[in-house]
Design a protein around this motif. Structure first.
Motif, short mmCIF file in Angstrom:
data_model
loop_
_atom_site.label_atom_id
_atom_site.label_comp_id
_atom_site.label_asym_id
_atom_site.label_seq_id
_atom_site.Cartn_x
_atom_site.Cartn_y
_atom_site.Cartn_z
N HIS A 240 0.84 -1.21 0.00
CA HIS A 240 0.00 0.00 0.00
C HIS A 240 0.87 1.26 0.00
CE1 HIS A 240 -3.17 2.85 1.02
NE2 HIS A 240 -2.47 3.24 2.08
N HIS A 270 3.35 7.91 4.08
CA HIS A 270 2.12 8.62 4.46
C HIS A 270 1.40 7.97 5.65
CE1 HIS A 270 0.04 5.50 2.21
NE2 HIS A 270 -1.10 5.95 2.65
N HIS A 356 -6.04 2.66 -2.39
CA HIS A 356 -7.11 1.90 -1.73
C HIS A 356 -8.13 1.41 -2.76
CE1 HIS A 356 -5.99 3.57 2.33
NE2 HIS A 356 -6.25 2.31 2.59
N SER A 363 -3.92 -1.03 4.21
CA SER A 363 -3.46 -0.17 5.31
C SER A 363 -4.25 -0.46 6.57
CB SER A 363 -3.65 1.30 4.94
OG SER A 363 -5.03 1.63 5.00
FE LIG Z 1 -3.03 5.01 3.28
#
Ligand SMILES: [Fe+2]
Ligand SMILES: [Fe+2]
Length: 406
Positions: A240, A270, A356, A363
């Protein structure tokens, strides 16, 4: 659409996506026929691969027609994950469309029902006591001290009299890190035509900020990656993170955003706050990940822990004295308009939503993060560019997954 290495491109082929240099500057537009001159220009500007239209007989999987019944089923499966998004927004609609196409392409008919990252495991009993909870609520975590290599890199970056050699010398002290960085900068993702055989040369060609950011990104992931298997699948998490990094860099280049350095690392790191949560709260994390009810994991974090992964990231970056430009892209990826540079934070925000949507890695989140419509406007992107950005990103992601340590 197929991306092919520049060495295999022949005059007469037709571009099926814009060809741009490593800084995102347009060299030849989609639909144009490539001639010998174009080929020379591509090589000169370091373009390593381009998307070309292919004959039907040689049609890659990505362009094969999909069974409408499969697409409908995938769309049905995926729709609840978009519950926090407005599907009538043109960008969300295109993200959804691309997500369905990608998932339908990947899923063999028998497995179409498995949109697995959005189905939650049964909830284990919660074991947090009141004292522990108080610690959580006050975010009382002993974050690790700054790794010495990040400390040295920060020091050199802050020193106006430092040279490319100084950065290279620090990084070269770790043969493992140097080898990994060289594999990344020599990949088609960076698109340099000649081989970069030393960190000193990488710093000279790519720049000290980009190389040092890459080094800091890799070291930071390394510090927190030991997560118990029953808490989270670390490989899926890295997948991810890499997907978000690759998408962020390509989106930034497509959006003609200046200084796209650090965008890959911004995407890579992130969700680092979530890694910290998985690492420090192995008892609470599985219960939180298994929560039922409405909302998203992002909202549940606040309710269960009292803070969000972005706040933990802010604590970590403050302690480790990360450059503000980098940390802001990460800390504000869920609310980009609050960042000092909303455009760059918006790039990471969009890359996260896309990663996603496409189902590239996990995640822990069970809802596609909500697209901030104002941030989307700020990016000044057309939804149509996603059909070019996504295959390009997936192409590079496949390679990065093979070199990145799990
Ligand atoms: Fe994320
Ligand atoms: Fe996040």
């Amino acid at each position: 659409m197929a991306f092919i290495p520049i060495s295999q491109v022949k005059p007469g082929m037709i571009l099926s996506a814009d060809a741009a240099d490593v800084n995102g500057r347009l060299l030849l537009a989609k639909g144009q026929t490539i001639d010998a001159n174009h080929l020379m220009v591509f090589k000169m500007w370091g373009v390593s691969d381009v998307a070309v239209e292919q004959a039907d007989t040689d049609m890659p999987d990505a362009d094969k027609p999909l069974d409408p019944a499969i697409m409908r089923r995938v769309a049905e499966q995926l729709r609840p994950a978009f519950a926090n998004n407005d599907l009538s927004h043109p960008a969300v609609a295109e993200i959804f469309r691309q997500a369905v196409l990608h998932r339908a392409r990947l899923a063999p008919p028998a497995r179409v029902g498995a949109v697995t990252e959005f189905s939650r495991p049964p909830s284990p009993p919660s074991s947090d006591g009141a004292a522990r909870r108080r610690n959580l609520q006050s975010r009382d975590i002993q974050l690790p001290e700054i790794p010495s290599m990040i400390f040295k890199i920060n020091d050199i970056i802050a020193d106006p009299f430092s040279s490319a050699d100084d950065i290279a010398q620090v990084i070269s002290n770790s043969p493992g890190l140097s080898a990994l960085l060289l594999r990344i900068v020599n990949s088609a993702f960076y698109g340099f035509p000649s081989r970069i055989d030393s960190i000193t040369r990488a710093v000279t060609i790519i720049g000290s900020r980009e190389v040092s950011a890459l080094a800091v990104g890799v070291i930071t992931m390394e510090v927190f990656k030991d997560i118990p298997k029953n808490v989270f699948d670390m490989r899926a998490f890295i997948h991810h993170s890499l997907a978000c990094g690759v998408l962020a860099r390509i989106l930034a280049a497509s959006g003609n955003i200046r200084n796209t350095e650090q965008m890959f690392v911004s995407g890579l790191l992130h969700d680092i706050g979530r890694m910290v949560i998985f690492h420090y709260f192995p008892d609470q994390a599985p219960a939180m990940l298994a929560m039922t009810g409405t909302g998203s994991l992002y909202e549940q974090e606040k309710q269960v822990l009292g803070f969000r992964h972005t706040e933990i990231a802010a604590d970590l970056f403050e302690k480790w004295k990360f450059p503000v430009t980098l940390s802001q892209n990460i800390v504000f990826h869920h609310r980009p308009m609050a960042a000092q540079d909303p455009v760059k934070a918006a790039v990471v925000h969009l890359a996260d939503i896309l990663a996603h949507g496409l189902g590239e890695g996990k995640s822990g989140e069970w809802r596609i993060p909500t697209l901030d419509a104002t941030a989307w406007e700020k990016l000044r992107l057309s939804p149509h560019i996603l059909s070019g950005v996504i295959p390009q990103a997936l192409h590079h992601l496949g390679f990065l997954m093979t070199v990145f340590p799990a």
